[in-house]
Scaffold this motif. Structure first.
Motif, PDB file in Angstrom:
ATOM      1  N   ALA A 167      47.478  46.932  49.042  1.00  0.00           N
ATOM      2  CA  ALA A 167      46.747  46.915  47.842  1.00  0.00           C
ATOM      3  C   ALA A 167      46.511  45.710  47.530  1.00  0.00           C
ATOM      4  CB  ALA A 167      47.278  47.773  46.717  1.00  0.00           C
ATOM      5  N   PHE A 168      47.438  44.429  47.733  1.00  0.00           N
ATOM      6  CA  PHE A 168      47.552  43.173  47.135  1.00  0.00           C
ATOM      7  C   PHE A 168      47.707  42.228  48.154  1.00  0.00           C
ATOM      8  CE2 PHE A 168      49.778  46.106  44.174  1.00  0.00           C
ATOM      9  CZ  PHE A 168      48.970  45.897  43.085  1.00  0.00           C
ATOM     10  N   PRO A 169      47.023  40.921  47.750  1.00  0.00           N
ATOM     11  CA  PRO A 169      46.898  39.845  48.948  1.00  0.00           C
ATOM     12  C   PRO A 169      48.459  39.417  49.380  1.00  0.00           C
ATOM     13  CG  PRO A 169      45.567  39.594  47.155  1.00  0.00           C
ATOM     14  CD  PRO A 169      46.375  40.564  46.513  1.00  0.00           C
ATOM     15  N   ALA A 170      48.635  39.114  50.678  1.00  0.00           N
ATOM     16  CA  ALA A 170      49.880  38.776  51.268  1.00  0.00           C
ATOM     17  C   ALA A 170      50.398  37.570  50.401  1.00  0.00           C
ATOM     18  CB  ALA A 170      49.697  38.392  52.778  1.00  0.00           C
TER      19      ALA A 170
ATOM     20  N   ARG B  71      48.255  32.910  34.819  1.00  0.00           N
ATOM     21  CA  ARG B  71      47.772  33.985  35.843  1.00  0.00           C
ATOM     22  C   ARG B  71      48.115  35.300  34.950  1.00  0.00           C
ATOM     23  NH1 ARG B  71      52.147  34.262  40.615  1.00  0.00           N
ATOM     24  NH2 ARG B  71      53.417  34.276  38.896  1.00  0.00           N
ATOM     25  N   PRO B  72      46.980  35.227  34.171  1.00  0.00           N
ATOM     26  CA  PRO B  72      46.819  36.404  33.169  1.00  0.00           C
ATOM     27  C   PRO B  72      46.543  37.676  33.784  1.00  0.00           C
ATOM     28  CG  PRO B  72      44.802  35.055  33.126  1.00  0.00           C
ATOM     29  CD  PRO B  72      45.907  34.400  34.035  1.00  0.00           C
ATOM     30  N   SER B  73      46.118  37.491  34.986  1.00  0.00           N
ATOM     31  CA  SER B  73      45.720  38.842  35.559  1.00  0.00           C
ATOM     32  C   SER B  73      46.268  38.990  36.834  1.00  0.00           C
ATOM     33  CB  SER B  73      44.169  39.149  35.636  1.00  0.00           C
ATOM     34  OG  SER B  73      43.609  38.042  36.571  1.00  0.00           O
ATOM     35  N   LEU B  74      46.330  40.198  37.405  1.00  0.00           N
ATOM     36  CA  LEU B  74      46.761  40.961  38.784  1.00  0.00           C
ATOM     37  C   LEU B  74      45.537  41.444  39.440  1.00  0.00           C
ATOM     38  CD1 LEU B  74      48.940  41.481  41.218  1.00  0.00           C
ATOM     39  CD2 LEU B  74      49.480  43.574  39.658  1.00  0.00           C
ATOM     40  N   ARG B  75      45.117  40.904  40.744  1.00  0.00           N
ATOM     41  CA  ARG B  75      44.150  41.417  41.458  1.00  0.00           C
ATOM     42  C   ARG B  75      44.664  42.084  42.731  1.00  0.00           C
ATOM     43  NH1 ARG B  75      39.515  36.622  40.705  1.00  0.00           N
ATOM     44  NH2 ARG B  75      39.758  36.510  38.665  1.00  0.00           N
ATOM     45  N   GLY B  76      43.674  43.110  42.938  1.00  0.00           N
ATOM     46  CA  GLY B  76      43.864  43.567  44.277  1.00  0.00           C
ATOM     47  C   GLY B  76      42.852  44.505  44.499  1.00  0.00           C
ATOM     48  N   SER B  77      42.965  45.650  45.721  1.00  0.00           N
ATOM     49  CA  SER B  77      41.875  46.569  46.129  1.00  0.00           C
ATOM     50  C   SER B  77      42.607  47.734  46.443  1.00  0.00           C
ATOM     51  CB  SER B  77      40.945  45.877  47.016  1.00  0.00           C
ATOM     52  OG  SER B  77      41.523  45.400  48.227  1.00  0.00           O
ATOM     53  N   VAL B  78      41.939  48.795  46.248  1.00  0.00           N
ATOM     54  CA  VAL B  78      42.240  50.327  46.759  1.00  0.00           C
ATOM     55  C   VAL B  78      41.052  50.972  46.906  1.00  0.00           C
ATOM     56  CG1 VAL B  78      42.250  51.184  44.319  1.00  0.00           C
ATOM     57  CG2 VAL B  78      43.710  52.091  46.014  1.00  0.00           C
ATOM     58  N   ASP B  79      41.134  51.414  48.281  1.00  0.00           N
ATOM     59  CA  ASP B  79      40.146  52.652  48.723  1.00  0.00           C
ATOM     60  C   ASP B  79      38.857  51.531  48.780  1.00  0.00           C
ATOM     61  OD1 ASP B  79      41.888  54.473  48.876  1.00  0.00           O
ATOM     62  OD2 ASP B  79      41.072  55.692  47.258  1.00  0.00           O
ATOM     63  N   GLY B  80      39.119  50.382  49.263  1.00  0.00           N
ATOM     64  CA  GLY B  80      37.761  49.409  49.168  1.00  0.00           C
ATOM     65  C   GLY B  80      37.167  48.840  48.034  1.00  0.00           C
ATOM     66  N   ARG B  81      37.657  49.239  46.928  1.00  0.00           N
ATOM     67  CA  ARG B  81      37.251  48.875  45.433  1.00  0.00           C
ATOM     68  C   ARG B  81      38.245  47.662  44.719  1.00  0.00           C
ATOM     69  NH1 ARG B  81      35.704  54.321  45.769  1.00  0.00           N
ATOM     70  NH2 ARG B  81      33.481  54.600  45.965  1.00  0.00           N
ATOM     71  N   ALA B  82      37.593  46.575  44.399  1.00  0.00           N
ATOM     72  CA  ALA B  82      38.458  45.685  43.927  1.00  0.00           C
ATOM     73  C   ALA B  82      38.787  46.002  42.481  1.00  0.00           C
ATOM     74  CB  ALA B  82      37.629  44.176  43.807  1.00  0.00           C
TER      75      ALA B  82
ATOM     76  N   VAL C 288      33.367  47.686  44.243  1.00  0.00           N
ATOM     77  CA  VAL C 288      32.884  48.144  42.801  1.00  0.00           C
ATOM     78  C   VAL C 288      34.153  47.494  42.244  1.00  0.00           C
ATOM     79  CG1 VAL C 288      32.606  49.762  41.215  1.00  0.00           C
ATOM     80  CG2 VAL C 288      31.893  50.114  43.339  1.00  0.00           C
ATOM     81  N   ALA C 289      33.847  46.513  41.175  1.00  0.00           N
ATOM     82  CA  ALA C 289      34.916  45.917  40.598  1.00  0.00           C
ATOM     83  C   ALA C 289      35.287  46.619  39.435  1.00  0.00           C
ATOM     84  CB  ALA C 289      34.764  44.552  40.108  1.00  0.00           C
ATOM     85  N   GLY C 290      36.897  46.692  39.099  1.00  0.00           N
ATOM     86  CA  GLY C 290      37.237  47.444  38.025  1.00  0.00           C
ATOM     87  C   GLY C 290      38.270  46.354  37.316  1.00  0.00           C
TER      88      GLY C 290
END
Length: 363
Positions: free
Chosen positions: A59-62, A74-85, A266-268
């Motif tokens: 779910a998260f970048p290496a 770094r106010p936010s944490l980014r990742g993706s799940v089921d092809g959606r960011a 689809v960005a959330g």
């Protein structure tokens, strides 16, 4: 023991009509045929669905640090799940204690995403099947209580919980009684609970007074801070699941109901800067997205004595003590019987149990 697929397993319906028919969604890395077999053996004859757990490394970048420390840089944490960011905003966050809610590990965020995936999976199935309530459990949920609340007549009369003073003890399954007691518009019903001895005693008194479900917001400490933890088992209404998916799942219910993957991610973007804690039980149960209740008599146990991939789980004192309180306060077990229930899987659990009644943080 090897189990056949759940659909092929024989199933004698539980005395609890609700348990006999409800759909079960369980979160696990891999399909667990043994768990499916246990549900069938306890009379859960409805559909059983495996929901793959969201693993942090997928779910998260290496190189993403864990615990993740939100900051002005770094106010936010980014990742993706089921092809959606997705992006989680968490700075500045409200002050919180390091013992009650430290910075989240990526694994803990993965647990939250796993539960949201379970809810989204159910919402997606509703597109074709229509709305339905369902049960979500974690792979290590302990089912030993089911035989007692599904068939109260199997317990000696003094051990039958939830009786109204002056009336004969009810022989109706506790889940069915609690189900009817839920108010219109309910969203989630927490059925496994980790909390303090004080809260368990309060629930026991309210149960003795005839309350079968209690607002989740009532499970608090002396300062009013939430103390109703555990996502081991909870029921969801169709409306409650959709509200949570719309609030927290990337793409919302529309993405969950899509018949084919979105052509582009689809960005959330989720602003959780006002939330007390970035954990599954805090976000699902805080009442912000949907009304949450707790069964006054816990119906499932947190899996204190279970292994995951051959490794014993780490436990805090309050987790171990909660298993003991449930067994002794609500099911008439002796101290020795309760102790045996959490000692069955090895010395690590035994050391946690011996370390004190409720010492340490909840995690």
């Amino acid at each position: 023991r090897r189990w056949a697929g759940a659909a092929a397993m024989p199933c004698t319906p539980s005395p609890s009509a609700t348990l006999a028919s409800i759909a079960v969604f369980y979160v696990a890395r891999d399909r667990n045929l043994e768990l499916e077999g246990k549900f069938r053996a306890h009379g859960a004859c409805g559909p059983i669905h495996h929901v793959p757990a969201v693993m942090a490394d997928a779910a998260f970048p290496a190189g993403t640090e864990s615990p993740f420390r939100f900051s002005a840089r770094r106010p936010s944490l980014r990742g993706s799940v089921d092809g959606r960011a997705f992006e989680v905003l968490r700075f500045p966050a409200p002050p919180h204690s390091k013992t009650t809610c430290p910075m989240p590990t990526l694994a803990e965020v993965g647990i939250l995403l796993s539960h949201l995936r379970a809810l989204a999976t159910a919402v997606g199935r509703m597109r074709a099947q229509g709305p339905f309530p369902f049960l979500v459990v974690e792979e290590d949920v302990d089912l030993r209580l089911v035989r007692w609340w599904a068939d109260p007549g199997s317990l000696p009369e003094p051990q039958r919980m939830g009786s109204v003073p002056g009336q004969a003890p009810s022989a109706e399954p506790m889940l069915d009684r609690a189900w009817r007691a839920l108010p219109p518009g309910w969203g989630l019903l927490q059925a496994a609970l980790i909390t303090s001895s004080r809260n368990f005693k309060v629930l026991r008194r309210r149960l003795a007074g005839g309350e079968l479900v209690v607002p989740h917001g009532d499970i608090v400490d002396g300062s009013g801070r939430n103390e109703g933890w555990s996502t081991a088992a909870y029921f969801a209404s169709a409306a409650g699941a959709k509200a949570l998916v719309d609030r927290y799942w990337p793409g919302g219910a529309a993405a969950a109901e899509a018949t084919a993957p979105a052509p582009a991610p689809v960005a959330g973007r989720f602003d959780l800067r006002s939330k007390a804690c970035l954990r599954a039980d805090w976000l699902l149960y805080d009442g912000d997205a949907t009304l949450t209740w707790v069964t006054a008599q816990p119906l499932f146990l947190y899996g204190a004595g279970t292994r995951s991939k051959g490794q014993l789980k780490q436990h805090s004192g309050v987790q171990i003590a909660s298993v003991r309180h449930v067994l002794m306060l609500f099911y008439g077990r002796t101290a020795a019987q309760a102790r045996a229930a959490v000692l069955q899987n090895g010395p690590e659990v035994g050391r946690a149990l011996a370390g004190g009644e409720e010492g340490g943080g909840r995690r």
